[in-house]
Design a protein around this motif. Structure first.
Motif, short mmCIF file in Angstrom:
data_model
loop_
_atom_site.label_atom_id
_atom_site.label_comp_id
_atom_site.label_asym_id
_atom_site.label_seq_id
_atom_site.Cartn_x
_atom_site.Cartn_y
_atom_site.Cartn_z
N GLY A 199 0.79 -1.23 0.00
CA GLY A 199 0.00 0.00 0.00
C GLY A 199 0.82 1.27 0.00
O GLY A 199 0.36 2.31 0.49
N SER A 200 2.02 1.25 -0.55
CA SER A 200 2.90 2.42 -0.53
C SER A 200 2.61 3.34 -1.71
O SER A 200 2.23 2.88 -2.80
CB SER A 200 4.36 1.99 -0.57
OG SER A 200 4.70 1.21 0.56
N ASP A 201 2.80 4.63 -1.49
CA ASP A 201 2.81 5.63 -2.55
C ASP A 201 4.24 6.14 -2.66
O ASP A 201 4.75 6.80 -1.73
CB ASP A 201 1.87 6.79 -2.23
CG ASP A 201 0.40 6.36 -2.28
OD1 ASP A 201 0.07 5.56 -3.17
OD2 ASP A 201 -0.38 6.81 -1.43
N LEU A 202 4.89 5.84 -3.77
CA LEU A 202 6.32 6.14 -3.92
C LEU A 202 6.54 7.13 -5.05
O LEU A 202 7.24 6.88 -6.02
CB LEU A 202 7.10 4.84 -4.18
CG LEU A 202 6.94 3.75 -3.11
CD1 LEU A 202 7.65 2.48 -3.53
CD2 LEU A 202 7.47 4.24 -1.77
N GLY A 203 5.91 8.30 -4.93
CA GLY A 203 6.07 9.34 -5.93
C GLY A 203 7.42 10.03 -5.82
O GLY A 203 7.91 10.33 -4.72
N LEU A 204 8.01 10.33 -6.94
CA LEU A 204 9.36 10.87 -6.98
C LEU A 204 9.41 12.37 -6.69
O LEU A 204 10.37 12.86 -6.09
CB LEU A 204 9.97 10.58 -8.36
CG LEU A 204 11.32 11.21 -8.70
CD1 LEU A 204 12.41 10.60 -7.83
CD2 LEU A 204 11.65 11.01 -10.18
#
Length: 481
Positions: free
Chosen positions: A243-248
């Motif tokens: 469930g991670s959000d890994l936006g740069l």
């Protein structure tokens, strides 16, 4: 036999070969070196290099190839449920094997063999020996660890034997070839050239290795995490377990924000310091001021981080952020940017000073001859001539700022967000690379592998800056006689 002892034996045999080869060459001409083709020392070096170089090359290749072969051989023995996390299972396997090596010196062989049959007891013994394992030891992993340890021991014994035989063969063949008409100098120079070429290729090979490791792990990351979410999301919220959000972009924004503030501080101060030192300062002042400025480059970044945490951060909070209602935290982008700018001053000033000094004195004399003042000469002659090099120095300082970690950790905090307020805590790409790889985490998870994608992005960014700096310098650089 340990690696260090084996290396010392090879080098000792090479040193003995040097003395024996030199003495054999002199004895072949009854002590008259004029009858030799080369100086006596070259005969000694021919034996020493023939002894050491092939053996050490084989040793280095063996140390590189053996772990990969062992991993491929042992990975097939791991349980089927570890197929998706082979790297994590191999990490546990290596820890168990190293723990067994520690216990071997303190326990009888019978007790150690019994422990390998009892995973629960072995886990307790390993914990007491300082080897921490995150979960219970799987019997299949324990069996693979014992096989890995036995194979590694056999491989090390074979390595010692092969390296010793190659060193002895090189020693014997080189010593047997010694005769007065042997072109020892030519042989030594050719072999030395090959060694130098090999040393020069180490940097190239290291670069390719770094890029390959980043690309390989980044491809693995994008197989388990959506490409679009990483490059187009504005949320950074890693959650180990799913469930991670890994936006740069929050990390990129923090990196650029801190770097811009650092350059706004360092470029004017560094450039003005370089102009003063090269154009206005006397010899005594320059001999003192230039080394004093360059001392800043030798201060460890952790010291700058402490300075930001203890001094600069509270000062900005008490005198600017709180009175203006912009924040109440001592960790902020402004804190990290100011301290990083101080760190970058010697990078800009030293490079700019060298570039300004490279402008020929004849250009200054011609300007003075036309009636220009010193300040006019600096503004209209010296700086335009040195401008490409100064731009290159600024871009190199920018790449240094983008890759900084410790100052940001202690000065800017770890909050990944996009804000224009310079007195809020933010973070950078490098800080998150460290945080994602710190701790006992599953290496095959996207929350860990994202560090490699971040590293590849940062590598491409700094590489582009360095290439741009080189292009500007080479394209606009003036060639003076």
């Amino acid at each position: 036999m340990s690696l260090g002892l084996l290396t010392l034996i090879v080098l000792g045999l090479a040193a003995f070969g040097f003395l024996l080869g030199r003495g054999r060459a002199l004895s072949s001409v009854k002590g008259d070196p004029r009858a030799l083709h080369s100086l006596p020392a070259y005969y000694g070096w021919s034996v020493a290099l023939a002894t050491a170089v092939p053996a050490l090359l084989v040793l280095a290749a063996w140390l590189f190839v053996q772990p990969a072969l062992l991993q491929g051989q042992i990975a097939a023995q791991l349980p089927a449920d570890a197929a998706g996390s082979t790297d994590l299972a191999m990490a546990d396997l290596r820890r168990i094997a190293s723990g067994l090596d520690r216990l071997e010196g303190s326990l009888p062989a019978a007790d150690l063999a019994a422990l390998t049959q009892d995973p629960a007891a072995l886990r307790g013994q390993l914990a007491s020996a300082g080897v921490a394992l995150g979960a219970e030891i799987d019997p299949a992993v324990l069996k693979a660890a014992t096989d890995y340890r036995a194979a590694a021991t056999r491989g090390q014994g074979a390595m010692v034997l092969v390296v010793a035989l190659i060193a002895a063969a090189g020693f014997a063949i080189a010593l047997w070839r010694i005769r007065p008409d042997l072109r020892a100098r030519n042989l030594v120079e050719q072999l030395t050239t090959l060694v130098l070429i090999g040393c020069s290729l180490i940097a190239v090979a290291t670069t390719f290795g770094i890029v390959a490791s980043l690309v390989f792990e980044s491809v693995h990351f994008f197989r388990i995490y959506d490409f679009g979410k990483f490059f187009f999301s504005t949320t950074w919220n890693p959650k180990f377990g799913g469930g991670s959000d890994l936006g740069l972009w929050p990390l990129v924004w923090g990196t650029l924000y801190v770097s811009v503030i650092a350059l706004v501080v360092s470029v004017p101060i560094g450039l003005m310091a370089a102009i003063y030192l090269s154009e206005y300062a006397g010899r005594k002042v320059r001999s003192f001021a230039k080394p004093a400025i360059e001392i800043l480059a030798g201060i460890p970044t952790i010291v700058y981080g402490l300075f930001a945490l203890i001094t600069v951060g509270p000062f900005l909070r008490d005198w600017f952020a709180q009175p203006l209602g912009l924040g109440a935290s001592s960790s902020s982008v402004m804190t990290a940017g100011l301290v990083m700018g101080i760190m970058l001053i010697p990078f800009v000033s030293s490079l700019s000073d060298d570039i300004i000094n490279a402008v020929p004195q004849a250009m200054r004399d011609g300007s003075y001859g036309l009636g220009a003042t010193q300040s006019e000469t600096v503004k209209q002659v010296v700086l335009p001539a040195a401008l490409p090099g100064i731009v290159g120095a600024v871009l190199l300082a920018a790449s240094r700022a983008i890759g900084e970690t410790m100052i940001v950790v202690m000065g800017a905090g770890a909050a990944a967000k996009m804000s224009l307020n310079p007195f809020e805590a933010m973070t950078t790409v490098t800080v998150k690379i460290v945080s994602q790889l710190t701790g006992d985490t599953e290496f095959a998870s996207p929350e860990t592998l994202v560090a490699f994608a971040l590293g590849l992005t940062l590598f491409c960014f700094t590489l582009a800056l360095n290439v741009l700096a080189l292009v500007i310098v080479r394209k606009y650089r003036e060639q003076y006689e």
